[in-house]
Design a protein around this motif. Structure first.
Motif, PDB file in Angstrom:
ATOM      1  N   ILE A  14      44.932  26.109  26.872  1.00 51.15           N
ATOM      2  CA  ILE A  14      44.335  27.286  27.483  1.00 51.15           C
ATOM      3  C   ILE A  14      44.022  26.935  28.926  1.00 51.15           C
ATOM      4  N   LYS A  15      44.680  27.550  29.873  1.00 53.96           N
ATOM      5  CA  LYS A  15      44.518  27.218  31.281  1.00 53.96           C
ATOM      6  C   LYS A  15      44.130  28.463  32.070  1.00 53.96           C
ATOM      7  N   PRO A  16      42.852  28.844  32.076  1.00 53.84           N
ATOM      8  CA  PRO A  16      42.413  30.038  32.798  1.00 53.84           C
ATOM      9  C   PRO A  16      42.506  29.855  34.299  1.00 53.84           C
ATOM     10  N   GLU A  17      42.683  30.966  35.004  1.00 54.55           N
ATOM     11  CA  GLU A  17      42.775  30.909  36.461  1.00 54.55           C
ATOM     12  C   GLU A  17      41.404  30.986  37.124  1.00 54.55           C
ATOM     13  N   ALA A  18      40.461  31.683  36.495  1.00 56.72           N
ATOM     14  CA  ALA A  18      39.126  31.853  37.079  1.00 56.72           C
ATOM     15  C   ALA A  18      38.134  30.943  36.367  1.00 56.72           C
ATOM     16  N   ALA A  19      36.849  31.070  36.750  1.00 55.30           N
ATOM     17  CA  ALA A  19      35.802  30.317  36.086  1.00 55.30           C
ATOM     18  C   ALA A  19      35.847  30.610  34.585  1.00 55.30           C
ATOM     19  N   GLU A  20      35.671  29.588  33.780  1.00 54.28           N
ATOM     20  CA  GLU A  20      35.832  29.724  32.335  1.00 54.28           C
ATOM     21  C   GLU A  20      34.484  29.738  31.640  1.00 54.28           C
ATOM     22  N   PHE A  21      34.332  30.679  30.714  1.00 50.42           N
ATOM     23  CA  PHE A  21      33.130  30.800  29.895  1.00 50.42           C
ATOM     24  C   PHE A  21      33.574  30.780  28.441  1.00 50.42           C
ATOM     25  N   VAL A  22      33.100  29.793  27.696  1.00 55.17           N
ATOM     26  CA  VAL A  22      33.523  29.619  26.315  1.00 55.17           C
ATOM     27  C   VAL A  22      32.303  29.609  25.400  1.00 55.17           C
ATOM     28  N   VAL A  23      32.408  30.338  24.299  1.00 56.01           N
ATOM     29  CA  VAL A  23      31.388  30.323  23.257  1.00 56.01           C
ATOM     30  C   VAL A  23      31.949  29.527  22.087  1.00 56.01           C
ATOM     31  N   ILE A  24      31.279  28.447  21.731  1.00 54.88           N
ATOM     32  CA  ILE A  24      31.690  27.616  20.599  1.00 54.88           C
ATOM     33  C   ILE A  24      30.802  27.950  19.418  1.00 54.88           C
ATOM     34  N   THR A  25      31.400  28.324  18.324  1.00 54.37           N
ATOM     35  CA  THR A  25      30.641  28.666  17.133  1.00 54.37           C
ATOM     36  C   THR A  25      31.431  28.217  15.913  1.00 54.37           C
ATOM     37  N   GLY A  26      30.989  28.611  14.740  1.00 55.51           N
ATOM     38  CA  GLY A  26      31.720  28.234  13.541  1.00 55.51           C
ATOM     39  C   GLY A  26      30.824  27.666  12.459  1.00 55.51           C
ATOM     40  N   MET A  27      31.461  27.105  11.449  1.00 52.92           N
ATOM     41  CA  MET A  27      30.750  26.600  10.292  1.00 52.92           C
ATOM     42  C   MET A  27      29.972  25.324  10.609  1.00 52.92           C
ATOM     43  N   SER A  28      28.801  25.219  10.038  1.00 53.96           N
ATOM     44  CA  SER A  28      28.022  23.991  10.175  1.00 53.96           C
ATOM     45  C   SER A  28      28.797  22.843   9.533  1.00 53.96           C
ATOM     46  N   GLY A  29      28.914  21.737  10.261  1.00 51.54           N
ATOM     47  CA  GLY A  29      29.662  20.590   9.763  1.00 51.54           C
ATOM     48  C   GLY A  29      31.119  20.591  10.179  1.00 51.54           C
ATOM     49  N   ALA A  30      31.560  21.646  10.887  1.00 53.86           N
ATOM     50  CA  ALA A  30      32.964  21.726  11.290  1.00 53.86           C
ATOM     51  C   ALA A  30      33.237  21.006  12.607  1.00 53.86           C
ATOM     52  N   GLY A  31      32.175  20.560  13.310  1.00 55.90           N
ATOM     53  CA  GLY A  31      32.392  19.754  14.509  1.00 55.90           C
ATOM     54  C   GLY A  31      32.033  20.423  15.814  1.00 55.90           C
ATOM     55  N   ARG A  32      31.094  21.374  15.790  1.00 56.82           N
ATOM     56  CA  ARG A  32      30.742  22.078  17.027  1.00 56.82           C
ATOM     57  C   ARG A  32      30.214  21.115  18.082  1.00 56.82           C
ATOM     58  N   SER A  33      29.334  20.211  17.704  1.00 61.54           N
ATOM     59  CA  SER A  33      28.758  19.285  18.680  1.00 61.54           C
ATOM     60  C   SER A  33      29.813  18.338  19.240  1.00 61.54           C
ATOM     61  N   THR A  34      30.738  17.888  18.405  1.00 60.69           N
ATOM     62  CA  THR A  34      31.819  17.031  18.875  1.00 60.69           C
ATOM     63  C   THR A  34      32.683  17.765  19.888  1.00 60.69           C
ATOM     64  N   ALA A  35      32.997  19.025  19.595  1.00 64.12           N
ATOM     65  CA  ALA A  35      33.790  19.840  20.518  1.00 64.12           C
ATOM     66  C   ALA A  35      33.062  20.023  21.842  1.00 64.12           C
ATOM     67  N   ALA A  36      31.753  20.278  21.764  1.00 61.89           N
ATOM     68  CA  ALA A  36      30.956  20.466  22.977  1.00 61.89           C
ATOM     69  C   ALA A  36      30.902  19.174  23.793  1.00 61.89           C
TER      70      ALA A  36
END
Length: 303
Positions: A14-36
């Motif tokens: 994913i290569k956006p051209e402008a400033a990027e805003f991402v919301v990370i969510t999902g199942m607990s234990g699926a790795g949200r903190s690792t992704a962040a």
């Protein structure tokens, strides 16, 4: 938002051209903190456990000051408890405002999530007095609509923490694959080993310029000393083999998402041999792909 699903390991950057805003969510234990954490390692401004009601405020800030915060990621999940109930309304308001954002939903199979919670010896945030599986079931129901509308669904069932971090790097890093930052440090054994060294090499087997009167006041940064050290019997072979031996190690570091490593080269005082050899090893390593090298001479000037 436009939906795309990434099950397993088929990733499209994913290569956006402008400033990027991402919301990370999902199942607990699926790795949200690792992704962040992976995004933070690549220069993203990351906020964990952000109340959904604040998404609009943060997105507006990012859109107004893209130079200050060009890449922002917010982790939003059920830890927000009652506040999380407003996630759908918050995302709809965000979309209506015209601010560009993406939602990344991390998921994993029930058996994998149960195993991760058992290994971590922590309860699921929604299990209450029941089993871990009860909490997972409640969370799936709560997040079903959010999952179906996410821009990207990433299944982490078969990924360890390093593989998940690498996947996020492939998807969102502007610089592409992980660049390993190496520090090649010379030092003197008589002043002690560097405490932060990942690898230590001893070059005291080489002739010591200290015992050559005209070379003694010079250092390994001077050509006369460098030439003396590097043409000595065994010096060239050592440098060649050492750099060659490090190549698979550095490849492994990148696979494991390790970004920094220190290679220490030591002689007696850290003035002649280690300095010259460290400079040559730095020069060789800098020629490898996806490596940046800094050279440091810890004990130079102490004698």
């Amino acid at each position: 938002m436009t939906e795309s699903t990434t099950e397993g390991n088929s990733l499209e950057a994913i290569k956006p051209e402008a400033a990027e805003f991402v919301v990370i969510t999902g199942m607990s234990g699926a790795g949200r903190s690792t992704a962040a954490d992976a995004l933070e390692d690549h220069g993203w401004y990351v906020v964990e456990n952000l109340p959904p009601q604040m998404l609009g405020t943060m997105a507006e800030l990012v859109s107004r000051t893209p130079q200050s915060i060009p890449r922002f990621a917010a982790v939003v999940d059920v830890r927000g408890k009652a506040l999380f109930a407003d996630i759908r309304d918050s995302l709809q308001a965000l979309a209506a405002s015209g601010i560009t954002f993406r939602v990344v939903f991390l998921d994993a199979s029930d058996d994998v999530l149960v195993r991760r919670f058992e290994q971590g010896r922590r309860p699921h945030p929604l299990q209450g007095g029941g089993r871990i599986l009860d909490g997972i079931s409640r969370e799936r129901t709560l997040l079903a609509e959010l999952r179906s509308s996410a821009d990207l669904v990433l299944d982490t069932s078969s990924l360890n923490v390093h593989e998940l971090a690498s996947a996020m790097t492939e998807l969102f890093s502007e610089t592409g694959p992980v660049t390993l930052r190496l520090t090649v440090m010379s030092f003197g054994f008589k002043y002690g080993l560097p405490v932060d060294a990942n690898y230590v090499a001893d070059v005291r087997f080489l002739p010591n310029p200290h015992w050559v009167p005209q070379l003694r006041p010079q250092t390994g940064l001077d050509k006369d000393v460098s030439d003396f050290v590097l043409v000595a019997n065994g010096a060239g072979e050592f440098v060649d083999r050492y750099v060659h031996a490090l190549e698979p190690v550095l490849d492994g570091y990148r696979r494991e998402n390790k970004h920094y490593a220190t290679i220490a080269i030591g002689c007696t005082g850290g003035k002649h041999r280690s300095v010259a050899v460290a400079e040559e090893i730095s020069r060789r390593l800098a020629q490898l792909p996806r490596v940046t090298v800094t050279t440091a001479h810890r004990d130079l000037g102490r004698e």
